[in-house]
Motif scaffolding. Sequence first.
Motif, mmCIF file in Angstrom:
data_model
loop_
_atom_site.group_PDB
_atom_site.id
_atom_site.type_symbol
_atom_site.label_atom_id
_atom_site.label_comp_id
_atom_site.label_asym_id
_atom_site.label_seq_id
_atom_site.Cartn_x
_atom_site.Cartn_y
_atom_site.Cartn_z
ATOM 1 N N LEU A 152 1.079 4.185 -2.945
ATOM 2 C CA LEU A 152 0.884 5.627 -2.755
ATOM 3 C C LEU A 152 2.040 6.424 -3.367
ATOM 4 O O LEU A 152 1.836 7.498 -3.925
ATOM 5 N N HIS A 153 3.260 5.875 -3.285
ATOM 6 C CA HIS A 153 4.387 6.552 -3.925
ATOM 7 C C HIS A 153 4.254 6.518 -5.450
ATOM 8 O O HIS A 153 4.637 7.470 -6.129
ATOM 9 N N ILE A 154 3.728 5.410 -5.982
ATOM 10 C CA ILE A 154 3.496 5.341 -7.431
ATOM 11 C C ILE A 154 2.488 6.430 -7.820
ATOM 12 O O ILE A 154 2.696 7.189 -8.767
ATOM 13 N N LEU A 200 10.952 9.838 -5.968
ATOM 14 C CA LEU A 200 12.074 9.870 -5.031
ATOM 15 C C LEU A 200 11.612 10.644 -3.807
ATOM 16 O O LEU A 200 11.148 11.774 -3.935
ATOM 17 N N GLN A 201 11.691 10.017 -2.638
ATOM 18 C CA GLN A 201 11.207 10.705 -1.443
ATOM 19 C C GLN A 201 12.071 10.403 -0.231
ATOM 20 O O GLN A 201 12.596 9.305 -0.101
ATOM 21 N N ALA A 202 12.182 11.376 0.630
ATOM 22 C CA ALA A 202 12.748 11.139 1.958
ATOM 23 C C ALA A 202 11.653 10.444 2.749
ATOM 24 O O ALA A 202 10.558 10.971 2.877
ATOM 25 N N ASP A 203 11.934 9.242 3.237
ATOM 26 C CA ASP A 203 10.848 8.410 3.746
ATOM 27 C C ASP A 203 11.386 7.376 4.724
ATOM 28 O O ASP A 203 12.406 6.740 4.474
ATOM 29 N N GLY A 204 10.699 7.181 5.828
ATOM 30 C CA GLY A 204 11.144 6.192 6.813
ATOM 31 C C GLY A 204 10.407 4.870 6.735
ATOM 32 O O GLY A 204 10.695 3.960 7.498
ATOM 33 N N THR A 226 0.832 -1.205 0.000
ATOM 34 C CA THR A 226 0.000 0.000 0.000
ATOM 35 C C THR A 226 0.869 1.258 0.000
ATOM 36 O O THR A 226 0.612 2.208 -0.749
ATOM 37 N N HIS A 227 1.926 1.238 0.810
ATOM 38 C CA HIS A 227 2.805 2.407 0.881
ATOM 39 C C HIS A 227 3.473 2.660 -0.474
ATOM 40 O O HIS A 227 3.524 3.792 -0.958
ATOM 41 N N THR A 228 3.937 1.576 -1.101
ATOM 42 C CA THR A 228 4.571 1.727 -2.414
ATOM 43 C C THR A 228 3.545 2.210 -3.448
ATOM 44 O O THR A 228 3.862 3.053 -4.299
ATOM 45 N N THR A 270 8.301 1.316 5.040
ATOM 46 C CA THR A 270 8.733 0.076 4.402
ATOM 47 C C THR A 270 8.007 -0.097 3.065
ATOM 48 O O THR A 270 6.837 0.263 2.933
ATOM 49 N N HIS A 271 8.748 -0.632 2.099
ATOM 50 C CA HIS A 271 8.257 -0.710 0.717
ATOM 51 C C HIS A 271 8.604 -2.058 0.109
ATOM 52 O O HIS A 271 9.540 -2.719 0.557
ATOM 53 N N VAL A 272 7.865 -2.436 -0.952
ATOM 54 C CA VAL A 272 8.247 -3.634 -1.700
ATOM 55 C C VAL A 272 9.442 -3.298 -2.599
ATOM 56 O O VAL A 272 9.775 -2.133 -2.789
HETATM 57 ZN ZN LIG Z 1 6.057 7.255 2.023
#
Ligand SMILES: [Zn+2]
Length: 241
Positions: A106-108, A203-207, A102-104, A209-211
Amino acid sequence: MATHLLYQTAGYLSEFQSRVRSMDLENRLIELDQTAFYPGGGGQPCDFGMIEAGDVVYPVTRVRKMGDLVFHQVGGDAPLPEITTSVRGVLDWPRRFRLMRTHTALHILCGVVFRDYGALVTGGDMEPLQGRMDFEFESLHKDLVQVIEAAVNREVEAARKVNVSILPREQAFQIPDLIRTKINLLPEGIAHVRVVEIQGLDLQADGGTHVQDTTEVGAIRVVDYKSKGKINKRIYIQLQE
Ligand SMILES: [Zn+2]
């Protein structure tokens, strides 16, 4: 000493060994010297799971970061393990993996919306398999929703790699794409910046977890959008099981 955050460099780690460093008996909080439990932040909720100490299993009901330290709140009524006890942490992996997808996703979405419309993100939130993002996106209208959904799914199918790196602050500040994600809001004291890149898209500054690859996200549905004023628009997405 800061908790060693295993999830920052090993997003797929679902079990780990650790040692008890301190506890808060009243609130049933356990501090470990290292952890794979994500403590929540950046819109991504915390992980659940369990901590095993010998024969005793403590359900982890909440995880939170206080300063540099991660505390695991545990349920049950078993007495907490002693300081220096060796324990095993086990994440609720189905939940965590859904949050990574889900987090990935949202970045897409945010990479596509910026690339195609120049719209900036102002906020976001997620639960496993669903999320929302807020944009400064004056020109968003109903017909665009399907166009955005198709564009987002093309990026899923493009099997873009997702790379995580931890850069010295000065170096991160020289990456022009990072500026738009409000990197300049990072507190002064932070010496390193964790950067999450979807190759060629975002590209994001992000803490969080992603696939590792966008195909792992699976099909994304743009299920709704809302006007939060003339400029601010909210887009809702949903993933498949
Ligand atoms: Zn994020």
